[in-house]
Design a protein around this motif. Sequence first.
Motif, PDB file in Angstrom:
ATOM      1  N   PRO A 186     -15.943  26.565  27.070  1.00  6.90           N
ATOM      2  CA  PRO A 186     -15.786  27.048  28.455  1.00  6.90           C
ATOM      3  C   PRO A 186     -16.791  26.444  29.436  1.00  6.90           C
ATOM      4  O   PRO A 186     -16.556  26.453  30.643  1.00  6.90           O
ATOM      5  CB  PRO A 186     -16.012  28.561  28.349  1.00  6.90           C
ATOM      6  CG  PRO A 186     -15.844  28.895  26.919  1.00  6.90           C
ATOM      7  CD  PRO A 186     -16.226  27.680  26.162  1.00  6.90           C
ATOM      8  N   LEU A 187     -17.885  25.917  28.938  1.00  6.41           N
ATOM      9  CA  LEU A 187     -18.968  25.441  29.805  1.00  6.41           C
ATOM     10  C   LEU A 187     -18.561  24.320  30.762  1.00  6.41           C
ATOM     11  O   LEU A 187     -18.835  24.424  31.966  1.00  6.41           O
ATOM     12  CB  LEU A 187     -20.171  25.023  28.959  1.00  6.41           C
ATOM     13  CG  LEU A 187     -21.445  24.753  29.718  1.00  6.41           C
ATOM     14  CD1 LEU A 187     -21.878  25.987  30.495  1.00  6.41           C
ATOM     15  CD2 LEU A 187     -22.535  24.332  28.758  1.00  6.41           C
ATOM     16  N   PRO A 188     -17.900  23.249  30.337  1.00  5.81           N
ATOM     17  CA  PRO A 188     -17.526  22.199  31.305  1.00  5.81           C
ATOM     18  C   PRO A 188     -16.602  22.688  32.415  1.00  5.81           C
ATOM     19  O   PRO A 188     -16.771  22.320  33.582  1.00  5.81           O
ATOM     20  CB  PRO A 188     -16.833  21.136  30.444  1.00  5.81           C
ATOM     21  CG  PRO A 188     -17.332  21.364  29.074  1.00  5.81           C
ATOM     22  CD  PRO A 188     -17.580  22.836  28.963  1.00  5.81           C
ATOM     23  N   GLY A 189     -15.645  23.554  32.081  1.00  9.31           N
ATOM     24  CA  GLY A 189     -14.758  24.109  33.104  1.00  9.31           C
ATOM     25  C   GLY A 189     -15.519  24.982  34.089  1.00  9.31           C
ATOM     26  O   GLY A 189     -15.280  24.943  35.295  1.00  9.31           O
ATOM     27  N   THR A 190     -16.479  25.753  33.579  1.00  5.17           N
ATOM     28  CA  THR A 190     -17.291  26.616  34.437  1.00  5.17           C
ATOM     29  C   THR A 190     -18.176  25.786  35.356  1.00  5.17           C
ATOM     30  O   THR A 190     -18.329  26.113  36.544  1.00  5.17           O
ATOM     31  CB  THR A 190     -18.153  27.557  33.570  1.00  5.17           C
ATOM     32  OG1 THR A 190     -17.297  28.302  32.707  1.00  5.17           O
ATOM     33  CG2 THR A 190     -18.962  28.507  34.429  1.00  5.17           C
ATOM     34  N   ILE A 191     -18.727  24.707  34.841  1.00  5.43           N
ATOM     35  CA  ILE A 191     -19.559  23.821  35.673  1.00  5.43           C
ATOM     36  C   ILE A 191     -18.706  23.181  36.764  1.00  5.43           C
ATOM     37  O   ILE A 191     -19.128  23.089  37.923  1.00  5.43           O
ATOM     38  CB  ILE A 191     -20.257  22.754  34.796  1.00  5.43           C
ATOM     39  CG1 ILE A 191     -21.314  23.428  33.908  1.00  5.43           C
ATOM     40  CG2 ILE A 191     -20.881  21.658  35.647  1.00  5.43           C
ATOM     41  CD1 ILE A 191     -21.895  22.526  32.847  1.00  5.43           C
ATOM     42  N   THR A 192     -17.495  22.766  36.419  1.00 10.38           N
ATOM     43  CA  THR A 192     -16.591  22.183  37.404  1.00 10.38           C
ATOM     44  C   THR A 192     -16.256  23.196  38.496  1.00 10.38           C
ATOM     45  O   THR A 192     -16.239  22.861  39.689  1.00 10.38           O
ATOM     46  CB  THR A 192     -15.295  21.697  36.724  1.00 10.38           C
ATOM     47  OG1 THR A 192     -15.635  20.803  35.673  1.00 10.38           O
ATOM     48  CG2 THR A 192     -14.383  20.998  37.701  1.00 10.38           C
ATOM     49  N   GLU A 193     -16.007  24.431  38.116  1.00  8.83           N
ATOM     50  CA  GLU A 193     -15.712  25.475  39.101  1.00  8.83           C
ATOM     51  C   GLU A 193     -16.924  25.744  39.989  1.00  8.83           C
ATOM     52  O   GLU A 193     -16.777  25.965  41.193  1.00  8.83           O
ATOM     53  CB  GLU A 193     -15.274  26.755  38.397  1.00  8.83           C
ATOM     54  CG  GLU A 193     -13.907  26.636  37.763  1.00  8.83           C
ATOM     55  CD  GLU A 193     -13.554  27.823  36.896  1.00  8.83           C
ATOM     56  OE1 GLU A 193     -14.387  28.747  36.752  1.00  8.83           O
ATOM     57  OE2 GLU A 193     -12.439  27.826  36.349  1.00  8.83           O
ATOM     58  N   LEU A 194     -18.120  25.735  39.405  1.00 10.73           N
ATOM     59  CA  LEU A 194     -19.343  25.938  40.195  1.00 10.73           C
ATOM     60  C   LEU A 194     -19.517  24.832  41.229  1.00 10.73           C
ATOM     61  O   LEU A 194     -19.823  25.095  42.398  1.00 10.73           O
ATOM     62  CB  LEU A 194     -20.566  26.010  39.283  1.00 10.73           C
ATOM     63  CG  LEU A 194     -21.917  26.149  39.974  1.00 10.73           C
ATOM     64  CD1 LEU A 194     -21.976  27.443  40.773  1.00 10.73           C
ATOM     65  CD2 LEU A 194     -23.036  26.085  38.969  1.00 10.73           C
ATOM     66  N   VAL A 195     -19.277  23.596  40.825  1.00 11.75           N
ATOM     67  CA  VAL A 195     -19.375  22.474  41.766  1.00 11.75           C
ATOM     68  C   VAL A 195     -18.317  22.622  42.868  1.00 11.75           C
ATOM     69  O   VAL A 195     -18.590  22.356  44.040  1.00 11.75           O
ATOM     70  CB  VAL A 195     -19.243  21.120  41.025  1.00 11.75           C
ATOM     71  CG1 VAL A 195     -19.151  19.962  41.997  1.00 11.75           C
ATOM     72  CG2 VAL A 195     -20.417  20.920  40.078  1.00 11.75           C
TER      73      VAL A 195
END
Length: 100
Positions: free
Chosen positions: A76-85
């Motif tokens: 889930p981490l890469p998707g969450t980072i993308t959403e944060l950006v």
Amino acid sequence: MEFAGLSAETWVTVNTAFHLAQTGVGLLIAALALVGYRRRRTRSMLALAVGISLLTFVSYLVTLSAVQVLPRVVFPLPGTITELVGLIALLYAIVLARRD
């Protein structure tokens, strides 16, 4: 395993349909923001388009890719980072729009 009378396969289909609808609407909003950017040439509209794209389309693609490559604990981490950006880009668009 069933939930609410529907099989797990049906729930996967429903989930996929909602993800595709979310992606389509997000891309439509991003396209409209790009049209606004081309019309007015404001950075806030470009940031809005990038933010919406990151929140919907890009995040979904990154999550699908991460599921295939990364361990279950980390995917889930890469998707969450993308959403944060994407959220940061939206915040930037709002701050820029308030200045203009």
